[in-house]
Write a protein that holds these residues in place. Structure first.
Motif, mmCIF file in Angstrom:
data_model
loop_
_atom_site.group_PDB
_atom_site.id
_atom_site.type_symbol
_atom_site.label_atom_id
_atom_site.label_comp_id
_atom_site.label_asym_id
_atom_site.label_seq_id
_atom_site.Cartn_x
_atom_site.Cartn_y
_atom_site.Cartn_z
ATOM 1 N N ARG A 2 9.676 10.787 12.138
ATOM 2 C CA ARG A 2 10.066 10.977 10.746
ATOM 3 C C ARG A 2 11.152 9.956 10.421
ATOM 4 O O ARG A 2 12.101 9.776 11.192
ATOM 5 N N VAL A 156 3.178 4.536 9.640
ATOM 6 C CA VAL A 156 2.405 5.708 10.042
ATOM 7 C C VAL A 156 1.000 5.640 9.444
ATOM 8 O O VAL A 156 0.812 5.144 8.333
ATOM 9 N N ASP A 176 3.690 4.979 14.411
ATOM 10 C CA ASP A 176 3.264 6.338 14.735
ATOM 11 C C ASP A 176 1.828 6.563 14.253
ATOM 12 O O ASP A 176 1.515 6.291 13.091
ATOM 13 N N PRO A 178 0.005 9.880 14.404
ATOM 14 C CA PRO A 178 0.119 11.279 14.823
ATOM 15 C C PRO A 178 -1.236 11.889 15.151
ATOM 16 O O PRO A 178 -2.257 11.546 14.552
ATOM 17 N N TYR A 181 -2.443 14.459 11.402
ATOM 18 C CA TYR A 181 -1.827 13.833 10.231
ATOM 19 C C TYR A 181 -1.479 14.899 9.202
ATOM 20 O O TYR A 181 -2.280 15.792 8.914
ATOM 21 N N ARG A 182 -0.292 14.799 8.617
ATOM 22 C CA ARG A 182 0.214 15.843 7.729
ATOM 23 C C ARG A 182 -0.361 15.796 6.314
ATOM 24 O O ARG A 182 0.016 16.602 5.481
ATOM 25 N N TYR A 188 6.242 12.066 6.113
ATOM 26 C CA TYR A 188 6.881 11.423 7.262
ATOM 27 C C TYR A 188 8.228 10.781 6.903
ATOM 28 O O TYR A 188 8.796 10.054 7.705
#
Length: 218
Positions: A2, A156, A176, A178, A181-182, A188
């Protein structure tokens, strides 16, 4: 991972690109959110900064859902499954509208001619990607400028999108990828405030003065 804000992400990305310091090349930022990162990368690597201005075409009933992206130069990049369901006339009008907006932003943000990247290194920078359509449009634009080596550098990206981009560039640099993924780039960042036109104009003017000190004193 983050990031505190775009400036921090830009500094980290710049150090991840350390091996390119001193090479002849151009850093391309995608406005508006990619500009702070592009500035950090360009300064660290000692390269000029320019912009690539791809424009998203959103679905007519869900504008935030990208179905195509239009580069300043070249053909659009589309989600074929979505694009084929739309009226071709509507899509042509949307493409013309977004190209006009890209030209407006070019005139607004950039007061000097674009540096020549032919036979040199091109590094495209943004603050992150989700579907990757606008980045793929930027890649298409950059390829037409005939760089020797094309790099995309982002903090990201989702794994599936990163894998697709790796097939379209010479190198993909990410901080990054991930596992889960959000859903949005902003997730992020602690501070992901929208970058305004005025902020981009001010940042690009500052870059221009730094790159052309003799002109700025006239």
């Amino acid at each position: 991972m983050r990031f505190r804000d775009r400036n921090e992400a830009g500094e980290q990305l710049a150090h991840a690109l350390d091996r390119y310091r001193g090479q002849p090349g151009v850093v391309y930022a995608l406005p508006r959110g990619g500009v702070p990162l592009g500035i950090a990368v360009a300064r660290h690597l000692g390269m000029p900064l320019d912009l690539l201005i791809p424009r998203k075409i959103g679905h007519p009933f869900h504008p935030e859902y990208a179905i195509c992206a239009v580069p300043e130069q070249g053909e659009p990049v589309c989600n074929p499954r979505e694009a084929e369901r739309l009226d071709p006339g509507w899509l042509d009008q949307a493409e013309a509208r977004e190209r006009a907006e890209a030209r407006r932003r070019r005139q607004l943000y950039c007061t000097t001619p674009s540096p020549d990247v032919g036979g040199k290194l091109a590094i495209i920078v943004d603050d992150g990607i989700a579907t990757g359509l606008t980045m793929r449009a930027a890649i298409r634009d950059a390829r037409q400028r005939r760089p020797r080596h094309l790099v995309v550098a982002i903090p990201v990206a989702p794994g599936e999108t990163a894998a697709r981009l790796e097939n379209e560039v010479d190198e993909l640099v990410t901080l990054d990828i991930p596992e889960y993924y959000r859903g949005s780039v902003g997730a992020y960042y602690e501070d992901f405030e929208q970058v305004s036109d005025d902020a981009v104009i001010a940042m690009m003017a500052s870059v221009h003065r730094a790159e052309n000190p003799d002109v700025s004193r006239e």
